[in-house]
Design an enzyme around this catalytic site. Structure first.
Site, PDB file in Angstrom:
ATOM      1  N   ASN A   1     -13.396   6.432   5.063  1.00 50.99           N
ATOM      2  CA  ASN A   1     -12.287   5.622   5.315  1.00 50.99           C
ATOM      3  C   ASN A   1     -11.669   5.342   6.551  1.00 50.99           C
ATOM      4  O   ASN A   1     -11.033   4.483   6.986  1.00 50.99           O
ATOM      5  CB  ASN A   1     -11.136   6.143   4.294  1.00 50.99           C
ATOM      6  CG  ASN A   1     -11.260   6.106   2.785  1.00 50.99           C
ATOM      7  OD1 ASN A   1     -12.459   5.302   2.568  1.00 50.99           O
ATOM      8  ND2 ASN A   1     -10.652   6.411   2.116  1.00 50.99           N
TER       9      ASN A   1
ATOM     10  N   ARG B   1     -14.859  -3.099  -2.080  1.00 48.05           N
ATOM     11  CA  ARG B   1     -13.555  -3.483  -1.913  1.00 48.05           C
ATOM     12  C   ARG B   1     -12.823  -3.705  -0.133  1.00 48.05           C
ATOM     13  O   ARG B   1     -12.789  -4.387   0.226  1.00 48.05           O
ATOM     14  CB  ARG B   1     -12.385  -2.993  -2.612  1.00 48.05           C
ATOM     15  CG  ARG B   1     -12.489  -2.880  -3.867  1.00 48.05           C
ATOM     16  CD  ARG B   1     -11.342  -2.410  -4.447  1.00 48.05           C
ATOM     17  NE  ARG B   1     -10.151  -2.936  -3.932  1.00 48.05           N
ATOM     18  CZ  ARG B   1      -9.612  -4.269  -4.474  1.00 48.05           C
ATOM     19  NH1 ARG B   1     -10.368  -4.687  -5.606  1.00 48.05           N
ATOM     20  NH2 ARG B   1      -8.689  -4.848  -3.864  1.00 48.05           N
TER      21      ARG B   1
ATOM     22  N   PRO C   1      -4.198  -5.765  -5.376  1.00 49.86           N
ATOM     23  CA  PRO C   1      -4.170  -7.322  -4.740  1.00 49.86           C
ATOM     24  C   PRO C   1      -4.189  -7.072  -3.144  1.00 49.86           C
ATOM     25  O   PRO C   1      -4.066  -5.938  -2.646  1.00 49.86           O
ATOM     26  CB  PRO C   1      -2.596  -7.641  -4.997  1.00 49.86           C
ATOM     27  CG  PRO C   1      -1.817  -6.436  -5.197  1.00 49.86           C
ATOM     28  CD  PRO C   1      -2.942  -5.223  -5.870  1.00 49.86           C
TER      29      PRO C   1
ATOM     30  N   ASP D   1      -2.184  -9.252  -1.244  1.00 53.58           N
ATOM     31  CA  ASP D   1      -1.175 -10.299  -0.580  1.00 53.58           C
ATOM     32  C   ASP D   1      -0.338  -9.514   0.625  1.00 53.58           C
ATOM     33  O   ASP D   1      -0.188 -10.483   1.314  1.00 53.58           O
ATOM     34  CB  ASP D   1       0.179 -10.201  -1.878  1.00 53.58           C
ATOM     35  CG  ASP D   1       0.503  -9.032  -2.212  1.00 53.58           C
ATOM     36  OD1 ASP D   1       1.976  -8.593  -2.194  1.00 53.58           O
ATOM     37  OD2 ASP D   1      -0.274  -7.822  -2.433  1.00 53.58           O
ATOM     38  N   LEU D   2      -0.436  -8.364   0.963  1.00 52.11           N
ATOM     39  CA  LEU D   2       0.240  -8.042   2.058  1.00 52.11           C
ATOM     40  C   LEU D   2      -0.693  -8.111   3.163  1.00 52.11           C
ATOM     41  O   LEU D   2      -0.149  -8.616   4.239  1.00 52.11           O
ATOM     42  CB  LEU D   2       0.560  -6.482   1.929  1.00 52.11           C
ATOM     43  CG  LEU D   2       1.564  -6.020   0.978  1.00 52.11           C
ATOM     44  CD1 LEU D   2       1.480  -4.420   0.786  1.00 52.11           C
ATOM     45  CD2 LEU D   2       2.826  -6.478   1.159  1.00 52.11           C
TER      46      LEU D   2
ATOM     47  N   ASP E   1      -6.003  10.214  -3.247  1.00 50.11           N
ATOM     48  CA  ASP E   1      -7.590  10.391  -3.256  1.00 50.11           C
ATOM     49  C   ASP E   1      -7.908  11.801  -3.577  1.00 50.11           C
ATOM     50  O   ASP E   1      -9.042  12.259  -3.785  1.00 50.11           O
ATOM     51  CB  ASP E   1      -8.213  10.002  -2.039  1.00 50.11           C
ATOM     52  CG  ASP E   1      -8.185   8.526  -1.516  1.00 50.11           C
ATOM     53  OD1 ASP E   1      -8.185   8.221  -0.729  1.00 50.11           O
ATOM     54  OD2 ASP E   1      -8.023   7.970  -2.767  1.00 50.11           O
TER      55      ASP E   1
ATOM     56  N   ARG F   1     -21.029   7.188  -3.188  1.00 51.09           N
ATOM     57  CA  ARG F   1     -20.144   6.005  -2.288  1.00 51.09           C
ATOM     58  C   ARG F   1     -19.213   7.015  -1.186  1.00 51.09           C
ATOM     59  O   ARG F   1     -19.169   6.221  -0.313  1.00 51.09           O
ATOM     60  CB  ARG F   1     -19.216   5.384  -3.151  1.00 51.09           C
ATOM     61  CG  ARG F   1     -20.138   4.414  -4.166  1.00 51.09           C
ATOM     62  CD  ARG F   1     -18.929   3.615  -4.974  1.00 51.09           C
ATOM     63  NE  ARG F   1     -18.435   2.620  -4.010  1.00 51.09           N
ATOM     64  CZ  ARG F   1     -18.172   1.466  -4.388  1.00 51.09           C
ATOM     65  NH1 ARG F   1     -18.530   1.135  -5.353  1.00 51.09           N
ATOM     66  NH2 ARG F   1     -17.841   0.663  -3.211  1.00 51.09           N
TER      67      ARG F   1
HETATM   68  C1  EPZ Z   1      -7.297   3.015   1.132  1.00 49.55           C
HETATM   69  O1  EPZ Z   1      -7.407   1.933   0.027  1.00 49.55           O
HETATM   70  C2  EPZ Z   1      -8.385   3.708   0.723  1.00 49.55           C
HETATM   71  N1  EPZ Z   1      -9.650   3.095   1.003  1.00 49.55           N
HETATM   72  C3  EPZ Z   1      -8.448   4.292  -0.597  1.00 49.55           C
HETATM   73  O2  EPZ Z   1      -9.334   5.312  -0.834  1.00 49.55           O
HETATM   74  C4  EPZ Z   1      -7.067   4.821  -0.803  1.00 49.55           C
HETATM   75  O3  EPZ Z   1      -6.724   5.257  -2.206  1.00 49.55           O
HETATM   76  C5  EPZ Z   1      -5.964   4.218  -0.373  1.00 49.55           C
HETATM   77  O4  EPZ Z   1      -6.163   3.485   1.077  1.00 49.55           O
HETATM   78  C6  EPZ Z   1      -4.422   4.586  -0.443  1.00 49.55           C
HETATM   79  O5  EPZ Z   1      -4.223   5.720   0.210  1.00 49.55           O
HETATM   80  C7  EPZ Z   1     -10.169   2.951   2.091  1.00 49.55           C
HETATM   81  O6  EPZ Z   1      -9.583   3.251   3.149  1.00 49.55           O
HETATM   82  C8  EPZ Z   1     -11.536   2.421   2.266  1.00 49.55           C
HETATM   83  P1  EPZ Z   1      -3.583   0.294  -0.258  1.00 49.55           P
HETATM   84  P2  EPZ Z   1      -6.374   0.515   0.205  1.00 49.55           P
HETATM   85  O7  EPZ Z   1      -3.661  -1.254   0.320  1.00 49.55           O
HETATM   86  O8  EPZ Z   1      -6.182   0.082   1.780  1.00 49.55           O
HETATM   87  C9  EPZ Z   1      -0.984  -1.711  -3.451  1.00 49.55           C
HETATM   88  C10 EPZ Z   1     -11.303   6.439  -1.785  1.00 49.55           C
HETATM   89  O9  EPZ Z   1     -11.332   6.927  -2.885  1.00 49.55           O
HETATM   90  N2  EPZ Z   1      -1.190  -3.120  -2.496  1.00 49.55           N
HETATM   91  O10 EPZ Z   1      -3.268   1.237   0.667  1.00 49.55           O
HETATM   92  O11 EPZ Z   1      -7.153  -0.687  -0.322  1.00 49.55           O
HETATM   93  C11 EPZ Z   1      -2.107  -1.326  -4.001  1.00 49.55           C
HETATM   94  O12 EPZ Z   1      -2.486  -2.078  -5.199  1.00 49.55           O
HETATM   95  C12 EPZ Z   1     -10.307   5.034  -1.782  1.00 49.55           C
HETATM   96  O13 EPZ Z   1     -11.892   6.544  -0.892  1.00 49.55           O
HETATM   97  C13 EPZ Z   1      -0.575  -4.323  -2.946  1.00 49.55           C
HETATM   98  O14 EPZ Z   1       0.484  -4.255  -3.675  1.00 49.55           O
HETATM   99  O15 EPZ Z   1      -5.196   0.964  -0.406  1.00 49.55           O
HETATM  100  C14 EPZ Z   1      -1.758   0.210  -4.093  1.00 49.55           C
HETATM  101  O16 EPZ Z   1      -1.080   0.292  -5.268  1.00 49.55           O
HETATM  102  C15 EPZ Z   1      -9.889   4.521  -3.264  1.00 49.55           C
HETATM  103  N3  EPZ Z   1      -0.712  -5.228  -1.946  1.00 49.55           N
HETATM  104  C16 EPZ Z   1      -0.891   0.360  -2.903  1.00 49.55           C
HETATM  105  O17 EPZ Z   1      -0.510  -0.677  -2.285  1.00 49.55           O
HETATM  106  C17 EPZ Z   1      -1.683  -5.418  -0.897  1.00 49.55           C
HETATM  107  O18 EPZ Z   1      -2.024  -6.198  -0.276  1.00 49.55           O
HETATM  108  C18 EPZ Z   1      -1.616   1.076  -1.723  1.00 49.55           C
HETATM  109  O19 EPZ Z   1      -3.299   0.502  -1.484  1.00 49.55           O
HETATM  110  C19 EPZ Z   1      -2.356  -4.126  -0.586  1.00 49.55           C
HETATM  111  C20 EPZ Z   1      -2.165  -2.993  -1.380  1.00 49.55           C
END
Ligand code: EPZ
Length: 419
Positions: A23, A91, A121, A123-124, A306, A398
């Protein structure tokens, strides 16, 4: 398609080296798009997700070389349209949007589709790009961002579930070449965000505050090439700590940053394990009776989502009633049904698993649904009576580099067989 057979009941003992962080490596590889000069990234783990990212970068016109953990990327000329066929496989491909927008002032990437761990999503991310002055259009499954020029702005990345990791990365990568100062409030504080900021600063960016909730970015005219070693994978490390806990025995992890695992070490100590740390190693061993605990997955520095599935596997055979909530991905409990197939006594209450500990799991054929759920099933298999058969193990490849070989080097008996 491979499947994994885990022969249960063998304790783990010995030393294991932790790989570079998936990550952290993914956004850092994408950041190489921000300069025409070569970037040399070392300690890049050998994972299918990394392979996808390198394929996307090649498709975008980068020269990519790779030799045993060292990747050299030269993005002399790039195109700004990332192909659906590859983007749909991962993703995290979304994090090419920020660097392409920063450098070329435009980018088109397919909108990430559904995800088994819950609603995800972007959106942020898009809110951040709009604040920097980009026009954002979502059409026919693609996101197109376009900005004649990017101007620094103050942006909050606070969402319903806290901040966003890749959103913080993406906005940071777009803002480093923007005119003026950008302030990201409610930024993600994960160590992987700090690692990316350190790499960008080596390329000539001016970023302060990474690792805190407020990141300040002074835009610069251009960036140059740089060399960087990716940080150790704290989730792989956490998974091995839980593997040792669930199987019994004493295991030392080498090449880790213990500070990154505080939120994992604490619940393990509370549930009956002794953890000794040095500057770059962690040793776990049993510490008398095990006890049930309460956990709530939160953004960093909270307990990582995670690691939630792996802890459910451990607590399934820990005496008493444990309670595990996931406040980042509330639906991320696909592993529960599979653990119940192995005899676990777990009831779901919304985004909370109530786990009644039993003495021993039974081996059974189970199905991996996502990366961390598949790790949890391997761990459950280590303690179960008999041989556990895990299907769809491509999920585990992965995010874990040779997990079966590493566990076997500690005394496990795991086979990989063609399905
Ligand atoms: C990163 O994903 C990691 N992936 C994920 O690891 C990890 O679970 C996650 O951060 C949380 O720690 C990588 O770094 C490649 P988020 P990311 O945006 O950035 C919501 C693994 O197992 N959200 O921090 O995609 C979202 O739905 C993977 O290695 C919005 O609502 O996660 C979630 O509920 C899986 N709008 C929360 O925020 C947005 O625009 C956190 O998601 C973005 C996110």
């Amino acid at each position: 398609m491979d499947k994994i057979l885990v022969h249960g009941g063998r304790p783990l003992n010995g030393h294991v080296k932790i790989s570079g962080s998936k990550n952290s490596a993914l956004p850092i590889l994408a950041a190489a798009l921000l300069t025409k000069e070569p970037c040399i990234i070392s300690r890049v783990p050998d994972l299918s997700d990394i392979h996808y990212m390198l394929t996307i970068l090649s498709e975008l016109g980068c020269e990519v070389e790779r030799a045993s953990g060292v990747v050299t990327i030269k993005a002399e000329n790039v195109i700004t349209d990332a192909p659906y066929d590859i983007v749909r496989k991962m993703r995290a491909s979304v994090c090419v949007l920020g660097p392409l927008l920063g450098r070329e002032k435009e980018a088109t990437v397919s909108l990430p589709g559904g995800c088994i761990i819950g609603d995800r999503p972007i959106d942020l991310h898009l809110r951040g790009f709009e604040a920097l002055g980009a026009a954002v259009r979502v059409q026919s499954g693609n996101v197109k961002v376009l900005a004649p020029e990017l101007r620094g702005a103050t942006i909050s990345l606070r969402g319903k579930f806290g901040s966003t990791v890749l959103g913080t990365d993406n906005v940071m990568m777009a803002a480093v070449l923007a005119e003026g100062t950008t302030v990201i409030d409610d930024a993600a504080e994960e160590p992987e965000v700090v690692d990316l900021a350190n790499f960008l600063n080596k390329m000539g960016a001016k970023i302060e505050g990474a690792g805190t909730r407020r990141i300040i970015i002074e835009g610069v005219k251009e960036l140059h090439g740089a060399e960087h070693e990716v940080i150790p994978d704290r989730i792989e490390a956490g998974t091995f700590l839980v593997a040792a806990a669930i199987a019994g025995g004493e295991v030392t992890l080498r090449r880790v940053i213990p500070d990154h695992l505080k939120a994992v070490i604490l619940p393990l100590e509370q549930s009956g394990y002794k953890i000794h740390s040095t500057a770059d190693s962690l040793t776990i061993s049993p510490n008398g009776s095990r006890s049930a605990i309460q956990l709530d997955a939160q953004p960093y520095p909270g307990f990582p989502t995670d690691m939630q599935a792996q802890m459910c596997a451990l607590l399934a055979t820990t005496d008493g009633v444990s309670v595990v909530t996931d406040s980042v991905f509330p639906q991320r409990f696909m592993h529960v049904a599979e653990l119940k197939r192995m005899g676990a006594n777990i009831e779901m209450q919304g985004s909370t698993a109530v786990i009644h500990g039993i003495s021993r799991l039974e081996a059974a054929p189970v199905m991996a649904s996502d990366l961390r759920a598949s790790a949890a099933l391997v761990l459950a298999g280590l303690t179960a009576e008999g041989v556990t058969e895990i299907n769809r193990v491509y999920h585990i490849d992965r995010g874990y580099e040779s997990i079966d070989e590493k566990l076997n080097s500690l005394g496990a008996e795991i086979e990989r067989v063609k399905a």
